[in-house]
Motif scaffolding. Structure first.
Motif, mmCIF file in Angstrom:
data_model
loop_
_atom_site.group_PDB
_atom_site.id
_atom_site.type_symbol
_atom_site.label_atom_id
_atom_site.label_comp_id
_atom_site.label_asym_id
_atom_site.label_seq_id
_atom_site.Cartn_x
_atom_site.Cartn_y
_atom_site.Cartn_z
ATOM 1 N N ASN A 1 106.927 29.007 0.358
ATOM 2 C CA ASN A 1 108.294 28.757 0.801
ATOM 3 C C ASN A 1 108.288 27.935 2.092
ATOM 4 O OD1 ASN A 1 108.071 30.749 3.086
ATOM 5 N ND2 ASN A 1 107.751 32.128 1.348
ATOM 6 N N ASP A 2 109.423 27.950 2.795
ATOM 7 C CA ASP A 2 109.572 27.120 3.983
ATOM 8 C C ASP A 2 109.125 27.823 5.256
ATOM 9 O OD1 ASP A 2 110.703 25.044 2.457
ATOM 10 O OD2 ASP A 2 112.630 26.083 2.452
ATOM 11 N N PHE A 3 108.506 29.002 5.148
ATOM 12 C CA PHE A 3 107.958 29.723 6.292
ATOM 13 C C PHE A 3 106.450 29.856 6.105
ATOM 14 C CE2 PHE A 3 112.379 30.582 6.354
ATOM 15 C CZ PHE A 3 112.732 30.865 7.668
ATOM 16 N N LYS B 1 121.134 37.652 -0.956
ATOM 17 C CA LYS B 1 121.754 37.345 0.333
ATOM 18 C C LYS B 1 120.658 37.146 1.384
ATOM 19 C CE LYS B 1 125.942 40.157 -0.411
ATOM 20 N NZ LYS B 1 126.722 41.292 0.131
ATOM 21 N N PRO B 2 120.436 35.914 1.846
ATOM 22 C CA PRO B 2 119.436 35.682 2.886
ATOM 23 C C PRO B 2 120.026 35.925 4.288
ATOM 24 C CG PRO B 2 119.700 33.784 1.427
ATOM 25 C CD PRO B 2 120.878 34.660 1.229
ATOM 26 N N LYS B 3 119.189 36.422 5.212
ATOM 27 C CA LYS B 3 119.509 36.527 6.629
ATOM 28 C C LYS B 3 118.398 35.853 7.418
ATOM 29 C CE LYS B 3 122.202 40.825 6.493
ATOM 30 N NZ LYS B 3 122.320 42.214 7.014
ATOM 31 N N LEU B 4 118.789 35.056 8.427
ATOM 32 C CA LEU B 4 117.837 34.300 9.223
ATOM 33 C C LEU B 4 117.791 34.850 10.641
ATOM 34 C CD1 LEU B 4 118.889 30.796 7.944
ATOM 35 C CD2 LEU B 4 116.666 31.835 7.569
ATOM 36 N N THR B 5 116.630 34.788 11.246
ATOM 37 C CA THR B 5 116.450 35.170 12.649
ATOM 38 C C THR B 5 115.986 33.952 13.432
ATOM 39 O OG1 THR B 5 115.841 37.426 12.036
ATOM 40 C CG2 THR B 5 115.228 36.687 14.245
ATOM 41 N N ARG B 6 116.799 33.607 14.468
ATOM 42 C CA ARG B 6 116.441 32.470 15.299
ATOM 43 C C ARG B 6 115.252 32.817 16.201
ATOM 44 N NH1 ARG B 6 122.145 32.702 15.750
ATOM 45 N NH2 ARG B 6 123.200 31.015 14.611
ATOM 46 N N PHE C 1 121.559 36.201 11.791
ATOM 47 C CA PHE C 1 122.847 35.825 11.228
ATOM 48 C C PHE C 1 122.680 35.584 9.734
ATOM 49 C CE2 PHE C 1 120.656 31.952 12.092
ATOM 50 C CZ PHE C 1 121.051 31.055 11.106
ATOM 51 N N PRO C 2 123.757 35.774 8.952
ATOM 52 C CA PRO C 2 123.664 35.519 7.498
ATOM 53 C C PRO C 2 123.605 34.023 7.208
ATOM 54 C CG PRO C 2 125.900 36.123 8.096
ATOM 55 C CD PRO C 2 125.084 36.307 9.345
ATOM 56 N N TYR C 3 122.909 33.705 6.120
ATOM 57 C CA TYR C 3 122.778 32.294 5.719
ATOM 58 C C TYR C 3 124.145 31.701 5.380
ATOM 59 C CZ TYR C 3 121.588 28.381 2.618
ATOM 60 O OH TYR C 3 121.516 27.160 1.999
ATOM 61 N N LYS C 4 124.960 32.444 4.693
ATOM 62 C CA LYS C 4 126.322 32.033 4.378
ATOM 63 C C LYS C 4 127.297 32.916 5.155
ATOM 64 C CE LYS C 4 125.214 28.949 1.186
ATOM 65 N NZ LYS C 4 125.490 27.509 1.332
ATOM 66 N N GLU C 5 128.386 32.329 5.648
ATOM 67 C CA GLU C 5 129.339 33.080 6.447
ATOM 68 C C GLU C 5 130.063 34.134 5.622
ATOM 69 O OE1 GLU C 5 131.913 30.375 8.365
ATOM 70 O OE2 GLU C 5 130.346 29.470 9.628
ATOM 71 N N TYR C 6 130.352 33.838 4.425
ATOM 72 C CA TYR C 6 131.042 34.813 3.594
ATOM 73 C C TYR C 6 130.052 35.843 3.061
ATOM 74 C CZ TYR C 6 129.308 31.423 0.210
ATOM 75 O OH TYR C 6 128.528 30.564 -0.489
ATOM 76 N N ASP C 7 130.569 36.978 2.679
ATOM 77 C CA ASP C 7 129.709 38.114 2.299
ATOM 78 C C ASP C 7 129.536 38.201 0.784
ATOM 79 O OD1 ASP C 7 128.099 40.278 2.822
ATOM 80 O OD2 ASP C 7 129.756 41.716 2.602
ATOM 81 N N LYS C 8 129.270 37.080 0.141
ATOM 82 C CA LYS C 8 129.045 37.068 -1.304
ATOM 83 C C LYS C 8 127.616 36.647 -1.598
ATOM 84 C CE LYS C 8 133.789 36.125 -2.839
ATOM 85 N NZ LYS C 8 134.665 35.225 -3.613
ATOM 86 N N SER C 9 127.099 37.180 -2.691
ATOM 87 C CA SER C 9 125.736 36.826 -3.080
ATOM 88 C C SER C 9 125.676 35.385 -3.584
ATOM 89 C CB SER C 9 125.232 37.766 -4.183
ATOM 90 O OG SER C 9 125.124 39.084 -3.708
ATOM 91 N N TYR D 1 116.763 28.571 4.259
ATOM 92 C CA TYR D 1 116.383 27.369 5.002
ATOM 93 C C TYR D 1 116.163 26.217 4.018
ATOM 94 C CZ TYR D 1 113.816 24.439 8.362
ATOM 95 O OH TYR D 1 113.405 23.414 9.180
ATOM 96 N N PRO D 2 117.240 25.494 3.653
ATOM 97 C CA PRO D 2 117.074 24.340 2.751
ATOM 98 C C PRO D 2 116.275 23.242 3.446
ATOM 99 C CG PRO D 2 119.373 25.027 2.905
ATOM 100 C CD PRO D 2 118.644 25.708 4.006
ATOM 101 N N HIS D 3 115.026 23.104 3.067
ATOM 102 C CA HIS D 3 114.150 22.192 3.796
ATOM 103 C C HIS D 3 113.160 21.566 2.814
ATOM 104 C CE1 HIS D 3 111.867 20.527 7.101
ATOM 105 N NE2 HIS D 3 110.762 21.083 6.634
ATOM 106 N N GLY D 4 113.181 20.263 2.686
ATOM 107 C CA GLY D 4 112.251 19.591 1.788
ATOM 108 C C GLY D 4 112.801 19.507 0.377
ATOM 109 N N VAL D 5 111.973 18.950 -0.511
ATOM 110 C CA VAL D 5 112.396 18.706 -1.896
ATOM 111 C C VAL D 5 111.992 19.834 -2.841
ATOM 112 C CG1 VAL D 5 112.348 16.219 -1.607
ATOM 113 C CG2 VAL D 5 110.280 17.405 -2.334
ATOM 114 N N ASN D 6 111.079 20.713 -2.394
ATOM 115 C CA ASN D 6 110.608 21.776 -3.281
ATOM 116 C C ASN D 6 111.629 22.904 -3.384
ATOM 117 O OD1 ASN D 6 108.141 20.536 -3.799
ATOM 118 N ND2 ASN D 6 107.206 21.399 -1.966
ATOM 119 N N LYS D 7 111.773 23.448 -4.569
ATOM 120 C CA LYS D 7 112.671 24.574 -4.780
ATOM 121 C C LYS D 7 111.931 25.883 -4.508
ATOM 122 C CE LYS D 7 115.438 22.083 -8.189
ATOM 123 N NZ LYS D 7 115.971 22.071 -9.557
#
Length: 454
Positions: A69-71, A166-171, A177-185, A224-230
């Motif tokens: 993945n991206d990490f 539902k992804p959550k990111l840590t700076r 903070f949640p990846y998306k502001e709304y609380d939907k999957s 974290y949408p990063h790069g071309v790989n899914k």
């Protein structure tokens, strides 16, 4: 032999090739007439085909194939799952799967060049609320193919479905903070590809060990949408599978069609062996009768039993009684070319005209050519067409034009029904003049197509 054997043979070839090889090397003692008949396969009704399974294991945001993945550092987290399966064949089933759990990774590991990753995030955690997929499961091989009921099998699966997460990111400063502001999957298409080992513990319970890779149709799984790989993730698990069905019925997935087929073949061979001696005696008697009826000493195609003219010389055509057929007397038809025939040909030559510098026959020449075609058909004559030109123009072009004009006449005669194999068309260009090319009249005579019938 029971017709269902053919159906079982399809799975037998997929599940185990060694079984057939083993069957060919059995000792002849198995062909005894006392060989007991094996239980026949009578379709799905005699087996348990439905089962449910529960499992637990480890989820990781990586897959064995397709990269990471991206990490930089992934962490294994607990996962759980369940499924419902229907066994359609010995070697094929449909399975509806559910998987849930968490996916985690961070950037605590440096890159391959020793540098820390360039990312605004420290880590991520994704709640994999659910995955729902429909999979085709293939029994690739069985381990104990010498027995009718197996206890270990290797399987593979592939399918498609939907994942909700539902992804959550840590700076880097530690804020989450949640990846998306709304609380939907987030819901995305997934393609699960897996393999595993299964062990039969009883007629009701199986031990299931497996590993499945999930390929997502997006780059949102780690937030974290990063790069071309899914993104992708995997699930390694251990669980129990419970077969559903009446007591006494065996599970279809453990049935070994190769061993069943082998036993049925051996039983049929034993039945045939018990009547072999009497069949050989009958065959010997029939062979003697056939030899008597088919012996043909003179080789004329009629057996001695029916041959009324024995001793016919080789290659002699005979009738049904073996007597020589009368040889028909060959009568050759003599073709006579009359003055009228020569007049028809001469008239066609005199009336033959082409467009200037072309191989196109003028329509005014058709009637005379039609009479030549009729003559060729009636008397089966041969015809030679010789094309000639004057000396005006290029030598090579004149040679080609003379040949094209002769071929044009042949093509027209063939179109009127003449036999093409009896017509020869050649071109001589300016090489065979019949008059002087120094005068217009002489050149006119040299531009011609000559007809020769024979």
């Amino acid at each position: 032999m029971n017709r269902t054997i053919l159906w079982k043979a399809a799975c037998a070839l997929l599940t185990t090739a060694p079984a057939l090889s083993h069957a060919q090397n059995q000792p002849s003692s198995t062909m005894s007439t006392t060989y007991s008949p094996p239980p026949m396969f009578n379709g799905l009704k005699d087996y348990k085909t439905w089962s449910v399974g529960v499992n637990g294991g480890l989820l990781a945001p990586v897959a064995a194939t397709g990269g990471s993945n991206d990490f930089t550092k992934w962490k294994a987290s607990g996962g759980y799952g369940a499924y419902v399966k229907y066994q359609l064949l010995h070697c094929f089933a449909l399975r509806a799967d559910y998987v849930g759990g968490k996916l985690r990774a961070d950037n605590s590991k440096n890159l391959g060049n020793g540098m820390p990753p360039v990312s605004p995030y420290k880590s991520f955690e994704t709640n994999l609320n659910w995955t729902a997929s429909l999979n085709a499961v293939f029994n690739i091989t069985t381990v104990n193919w010498l027995f009718r009921q197996n206890f270990v099998q290797l399987y593979a699966s592939v399918g498609g479905g939907i994942a909700g997460y539902k992804p959550k990111l840590t700076r880097k400063d530690g804020t989450t903070f949640p990846y998306k502001e709304y609380d939907k999957s987030i819901q995305e298409l997934i393609i699960p590809v897996g393999a595993g080992l299964k062990f039969r513990l009883s007629e009701y319970i199986n031990l299931d060990l497996g590993y499945t890779m999930y390929y997502t149709d997006g780059d949102n799984l780690d937030g974290y949408p990063h790069g071309v790989n899914k993104d992708k993730f995997s699930y390694g698990y251990a669980g129990l599978e419970f077969a559903i069905g009446k007591k006494g019925k065996r599970q279809l997935q453990w049935h070994n069609p190769a061993k069943q087929l082998y036993r049925e073949v051996q039983y049929q061979k034993a039945i045939l062996a018990s009547s072999l001696d009497s069949a050989q005696q009958i065959n010997a008697r029939l062979t003697a009768e056939v030899d008597k009826l088919t012996k043909d000493s003179d080789g004329d195609g009629v057996s001695d039993y029916f041959d009324k003219c024995p001793g016919t010389p080789p290659n002699t055509k005979v009738d049904g009684a073996g007597c020589p057929l009368p040889v028909p007397e060959k009568i050759e038809e003599k073709v006579v070319i009359t003055e009228e025939d020569n007049r028809i040909v001469k008239e066609a030559i005199q009336n033959l005209e082409f467009d200037f510098a072309k191989a196109t026959i003028k329509p005014s020449s058709y009637p005379a050519l039609d009479r030549v075609a009729d003559l060729l058909k009636r008397k089966h004559l041969n015809l030679k067409l010789s094309g000639h030109t004057d000396n005006v123009g290029n030598k090579e072009r004149n040679l080609a034009l003379s040949r094209e004009r002769a071929e044009a006449v042949k093509a027209y005669l063939v179109s009127q029904g003449a036999n093409p194999t009896k017509i020869e068309a050649v071109g001589y260009g300016m090489s065979q003049p019949i008059a002087s090319n120094n005068t217009a009249a002489g050149r006119q005579r040299n531009r011609r197509v000559e007809f020769y019938i024979f």
